[in-house]
Design a protein around this motif. Structure first.
Motif, short mmCIF file in Angstrom:
data_model
loop_
_atom_site.label_atom_id
_atom_site.label_comp_id
_atom_site.label_asym_id
_atom_site.label_seq_id
_atom_site.Cartn_x
_atom_site.Cartn_y
_atom_site.Cartn_z
N TRP A 214 0.85 -1.19 0.00
CA TRP A 214 0.00 0.00 0.00
C TRP A 214 0.89 1.23 0.00
N ARG A 245 2.98 0.99 3.40
CA ARG A 245 2.61 0.18 4.55
C ARG A 245 2.08 -1.15 4.07
N HIS A 254 3.43 -7.14 11.62
CA HIS A 254 2.66 -6.49 10.56
C HIS A 254 2.60 -4.97 10.76
N GLY A 255 2.42 -4.57 12.01
CA GLY A 255 2.30 -3.14 12.29
C GLY A 255 3.58 -2.36 12.03
N ILE B 167 -1.54 -9.08 18.68
CA ILE B 167 -2.18 -9.61 17.48
C ILE B 167 -3.11 -10.77 17.86
N GLN B 542 -4.14 4.61 8.40
CA GLN B 542 -3.77 3.59 9.39
C GLN B 542 -4.38 2.24 9.02
N PRO B 543 -3.53 1.23 8.74
CA PRO B 543 -4.08 -0.08 8.43
C PRO B 543 -4.66 -0.74 9.67
N ARG B 544 -5.50 -1.76 9.43
CA ARG B 544 -6.07 -2.51 10.55
C ARG B 544 -5.00 -3.34 11.23
N ARG B 545 -5.28 -3.72 12.46
CA ARG B 545 -4.54 -4.75 13.17
C ARG B 545 -3.07 -4.40 13.35
N VAL B 546 -2.79 -3.11 13.49
CA VAL B 546 -1.42 -2.69 13.75
C VAL B 546 -1.29 -2.29 15.21
N PHE B 547 -0.15 -2.50 15.79
CA PHE B 547 0.01 -2.11 17.17
C PHE B 547 0.88 -0.86 17.29
N THR B 548 1.33 -0.36 16.15
CA THR B 548 2.04 0.91 16.16
C THR B 548 1.55 1.71 14.96
N TYR B 549 1.51 3.02 15.09
CA TYR B 549 0.92 3.82 14.03
C TYR B 549 1.61 5.18 13.98
#
Lengths: 327, 652
Positions: A214, A245, A254-255, B167, B542-549
């Motif tokens: 993305w 991302r 993933h994050g 997760i 912001q994508p889903r299921r991320v723990f950092t943004y």
């Protein structure tokens, strides 16, 4: 229905309609001129510009729908409450059960809007070469020169010159993206640098699980599937940096699977690419030959998720007793 | 008020004798000796131990088992035999096993008292109440996990959980909530109300009904077992090959969906057959309460879509246990296969979670507006239309996946076409409100809120269905917010409306209206404050299921998190109200607290074991609220027909 009844009916609907039209027009104008130009994904590429316009068109159609229902609900909640002084006019008998005219109008209007939206969406996808979305290994709608460029890239002998389609391979793996440039000897880099005013053909694949490439400001999104080449197109329009991302859950980190890319001028790009090609030549020699997809070996993605060679819980390659050669 | 209820003389009123369920009845054995929750737990533990031993016995010789120390076969067989033991222990298999050896099934006679709720009970009202507790257990477990997610997202760089813990929390939250949402209305209210509403004494298949509940509980335990197994990292969508890569928690996910899926199929099958075949005399299709229509449409989806999920889950289990390669691309499988199977179920599933909400709202709105349901036939057609179309849209989840790219315009069209029957729903709702006399009781507030929330959910769905816009919003917080608006803002609000409305019938006790209003307003406000910012967060990338943004999204995320905590507090308010009104300080409910014309309110409270003294005869259309002198909805055979309209007196 008594004449008095029908008169008050018009009164209610007229009041609602007036509020609805006024609020909708104001809201639409405010949105289109104030918010619209800043709506993601911005104006960095052709697809971003197109997709921003599509979003704004959808929003301008959606706002009156939202406002219409909300105005109606608000009106109903205040005016037709049982608590209000004086009993509201009663709607009894058949009139309350159904209203043929209202039904026909409602169904016609929703159908027309929906079909127009679908036709417009169809047009946008076809004319805008997939709108930056993943089009699979054999894109049905591709920009001029893209197929030739990709065919040349696979042959190995391609070299990119300004004004032509640039083929970039995006390789997803847990948990990073790397990029191969077949137009420059197929070197691999963890930097995504793109030339301005150029059509880009992203060829997205994965070495392990499903990722999704993305490039947010470019308005490009294509899933990275193992052993599938997923192609997405865009045309760069502005200099600057953008974020990449992963948009499909791919496990533990993933994050953290993101990096920055940059759009630079065509000459800067050529300089960067040729110098990187030279600097990376020794590494490139050890890479598998450029291909659309790669079959990982036992220490690669399908079984050994830890590159130090220790055995990992689930390894089909180990079970089947053979290493698939990297193609 | 004149009542012109002419009783058709040709209708033969059946006798009051309780219908047989087909088995030989015997007197109940003393509590501890018969089958109940306790025996089920013991049998489940024994079954698990046996299955795990068996799995180790057959597969411990394999190299990968020895070297990895993980044996998915043992885990899968353990859970499978655990579920089998559970069903055996509760008594769900007594009848089929007896039939298998050619004997008549022997049933315990119905048990009186509270212990019937802990047994394999064939009364649909008991099953309904069991489901209430079951879905709330699911809901609160999933809700706590949601609180954990929002806690982690308070800060982009300072972490409360490790990434793998996070997760797993996300995955467990999503899966539990989806499993719960498939049954949240069909289970409790569908099972309880459908026979009462259609004038039947029982469900068509009481054993299948009880089975669907007890296997639902087994499903809860199987999916919960993912946590002690170490969780699974795939989210509720379980995409392969991440699925193939995952640890033993994935077995719980795959088997859990298969187990829940069996319950969904059983429940759907039973409800559909009941509505088709067990309607009272005179209840034609155009007189069927609209909630029953929604249950019929949902039941069709449950029965037809779920088998695909069960099959997909079993493929995944085979991949993980006996080394097949359905989803392993390197060995001739395809990771696209799971995506296709999953979403072929997954999209009808979305409407399994929407239609019951519409049904509840349409059933309740006429009561509080004192008007007939506007355009009844359009409402029924809308729900059936949504159900049909829902089978033709699943690939809109895969617009960017590279699968069938040339089909994108078609799926864009079919997806947007669903807006038309969904639009019917709004037409019906708004028409019913037109010139109404709205009484703002708690259930009505929740109904009004559904239209507010679902509108946002529906309109954002159109954005998602458009391929160019989908490039930006797919896989991000935008879609996350969208489906929370439809499922939580729609279904859960409808469920709350239904509980406040029908608990007085089900328990004979009123919910406290004052706390109820506090609950409603806090839930409505904080729901919107939690999820509306997520649209912006999603558009901002912001994508889903991320723990950092991204750091610049912290303000919005914090706003959303704090609202989410307050939303959680609102659920505590609901729980407190439930405890207070049901157990601590119960207030006896009037026979018909909302002045409803519905058939379910015309029978006694508590509902007698066989619902109606005599099978009612349906005389006219439902919802004739505003008509003075309308005939009564039903003749209950006791010469005191239901009154026509509660509001008739003040409409002179």
């Amino acid at each position: 229905m008594s004449p008095q009844n029908s008169k008050s009916e018009v009164g209610h609907l007229r009041r609602i309609a007036v509020v609805w039209v006024v609020v909708s027009v104001v809201a639409d104008l405010l949105f289109w001129f104030l918010v619209g130009p800043h709506v993601p994904p911005g104006r960095m590429t052709e697809t971003a510009i197109n997709n921003q316009r599509t979003f704004n068109i959808l929003f301008v159609i959606a706002l009156p729908v939202l406002i219409g229902v909300w105005v109606y609900l608000g009106y109903a909640a205040t005016v037709w409450s049982a608590k209000r002084d004086g009993a509201p006019e009663s709607v009894g008998g058949e009139a309350a059960r159904t209203n043929q005219k209202a039904q026909v109008w409602w169904m016609s209007v929703t159908s027309v809007i929906v079909i127009l939206l679908a036709v417009y969406g169809f047009y946008a996808v076809v004319v805008e070469h997939g709108s930056g979305g993943g089009e699979g290994p054999n894109p049905v709608w591709s920009p001029e020169g893209a197929i030739q460029a990709e065919t040349a890239a696979l042959g190995g002998g391609s070299s990119w010159t300004p004004g032509h389609v640039l083929v970039v391979q995006v390789i997803g793996q847990q948990w990073k993206f790397t990029y191969r440039y077949p137009g420059f000897g197929g070197f691999e880099s963890d930097q995504l640098i793109l030339p301005n005013h150029t059509t880009i053909a992203f060829n997205v694949t994965s070495l392990d699980v499903i990722h999704s490439f993305w490039a947010y400001q470019l308005s490009v999104k294509a899933d990275a599937n193992p052993q599938v080449n997923n192609v997405a197109y865009t045309e760069t329009k502005q200099l600057g940096s953008f974020v990449v991302r992963c948009s499909e859950l791919c496990g533990l980190w993933h994050g953290s699977m993101f990096n920055d890319g940059r759009i630079v001028s065509q000459s800067d790009f050529t300089n960067w690419a040729t110098s990187t090609q030279t600097a990376n030549a020794a590494n490139t020699a050890h890479l598998p030959p450029f291909a659309w997809t790669y079959v990982p070996d036992a220490n690669g993605a399908s079984g050994g998720f830890y590159p130090d060679g220790t055995f990992t819980p689930y390894s089909p390659s180990e079970i089947y007793g053979a290493k698939s050669p990297a193609s | 008020m004149t009542i012109s209820a002419e009783r058709p003389t040709e209708v033969v009123v059946p006798s009051a004798a309780p219908p047989s369920t087909g088995g030989i009845s015997r007197t109940p054995r003393s509590g501890w000796l018969s089958q109940h929750l306790g025996t089920a737990i013991i049998a489940a533990i024994l079954g698990y131990a046996f299955g795990h031993w068996l799995g180790n016995y057959v597969s411990s010789g394999y190299t990968y088992v020895v070297t990895s120390g993980q044996n998915s076969t043992a885990d899968a067989l353990g859970l499978l035999f655990g579920v089998f033991g559970w069903l055996l222990g509760i008594g769900a298999l007594n009848h089929p096993m007896a039939k298998l050896v050619g004997r008549e099934g022997v049933e315990d006679a119905p048990v009186e008292g509270w212990s019937k709720y802990f047994r394999y009970t064939l009364d649909h009202k008991v099953v309904g109440m069991q489901y209430v507790v079951g879905v709330l257990l699911f809901l609160f477990t999933g809700g706590l996990l949601a609180m954990a997610i929002r806690t982690e997202l308070l800060n982009p760089t300072t972490h409360v959980f490790a990434p793998d813990t996070y997760i797993k929390i996300v995955s467990e939250h999503g899966t539990m909530m989806m499993m719960m949402a498939t049954s949240i209305i069909v289970g409790p209210l569908g099972n309880y109300l459908v026979p009462l509403m259609i004038g039947s004494r029982r469900m068509a298949f009481p054993r299948i009904e009880a089975f669907s509940f007890w296997i639902f509980v087994a499903g809860y335990m199987v999916i919960f077992s993912a946590l002690p197994y170490g969780g699974f990292p795939t989210g509720w969508t379980g995409y392969a090959p991440l699925q193939t890569q995952a640890g033993p928690g994935m077995v719980s996910y795959l088997l859990g969906f298969a187990v829940i899926g069996l319950g969904m199929m059983a429940a759907g099958f039973n409800i559909a057959i009941t509505i088709i075949n067990y309607r009272a005399p005179g209840m034609t299709w155009s007189r069927l309460p609209i909630f029953a229509w929604s249950m019929l449409a949902t039941a069709a989806l449950l029965t037809l879509a779920t088998p695909v999920l069960v099959a997909g889950g079993l493929f995944g289990l085979l991949d993980k246990t006996v080394e097949t390669a359905f989803y392993v691309t390197e060995h001739g499988g395809s990771s696209y296969l799971w995506q296709n199977l999953f979403w072929f179920f997954g999209h009808p599933e979305v409407y399994i979670m929407a239609l019951p909400g519409f049904g509840i709202v349409f059933e309740i709105m006429p009561v509080f507006t004192r008007k007939p349901l506007f355009a009844y036939k359009v409402a029924a057609a809308g729900m059936v239309g949504v159900a049909l179309l829902s089978f033709f849209v699943w690939q809109h989840h895969l617009f960017q996946s590279g699968i069938n790219p040339d089909m994108r315009p078609l799926f864009m069209l079919t997806t947007e076409l669903i807006s038309i029957p969904t639009g019917f729903i709004f037409l019906v709702g708004m028409g019913t409100l037109y010139k109404a006399k709205i009484r703002y009781e708690v259930p009505m507030l929740f109904c009004m809120a559904l239209f507010f929330n679902f509108l946002i959910g529906g309109v954002t769905g159109v954005f998602l269905s458009d391929v160019p816009v989908n490039v930006t919003v797919h896989g991000g917080f935008f879609v996350l917010s969208h489906f929370h608006y439809t499922i939580m803002g729609g279904l859960l609000f409808a469920f709350m409306a239904g509980l406040y409305f029908w608990l007085p019938k089900m328990t004979g006790r009123m919910m406290n209206s004052r706390i109820g209003k506090w609950h409603f307003w806090t839930m409505f406000i904080f729901f919107n404050l939690t999820f509306f910012p997520m649209f912006i967060i999603g558009l901002a990338g912001q994508p889903r299921r991320v723990f950092t943004y991204a750091k610049n999204l912290q303000v919005l995320n914090d706003f959303s998190s704090i609202s989410a905590f307050l939303l959680g507090a609102s659920f505590l308010l609901f729980f407190a109200n439930l405890m207070w009104s049901m157990f601590i300080s119960p207030v006896k409910a009037p026979a018909n607290p909302w002045d409803s014309l519905g058939l379910e309110w015309q029978t006694a409270t508590p509902v007698p074991p066989y619902n109606f003294e005599r099978i009612p005869v349906i005389m006219t259309d439902p919802y004739r609220y505003s008509e003075v002198g309308a005939p009564a909805f039903a003749d209950l055979g006791d010469h005191t027909p239901a009154r026509s309209s509660a509001s008739g007196s003040d409409q002179t």
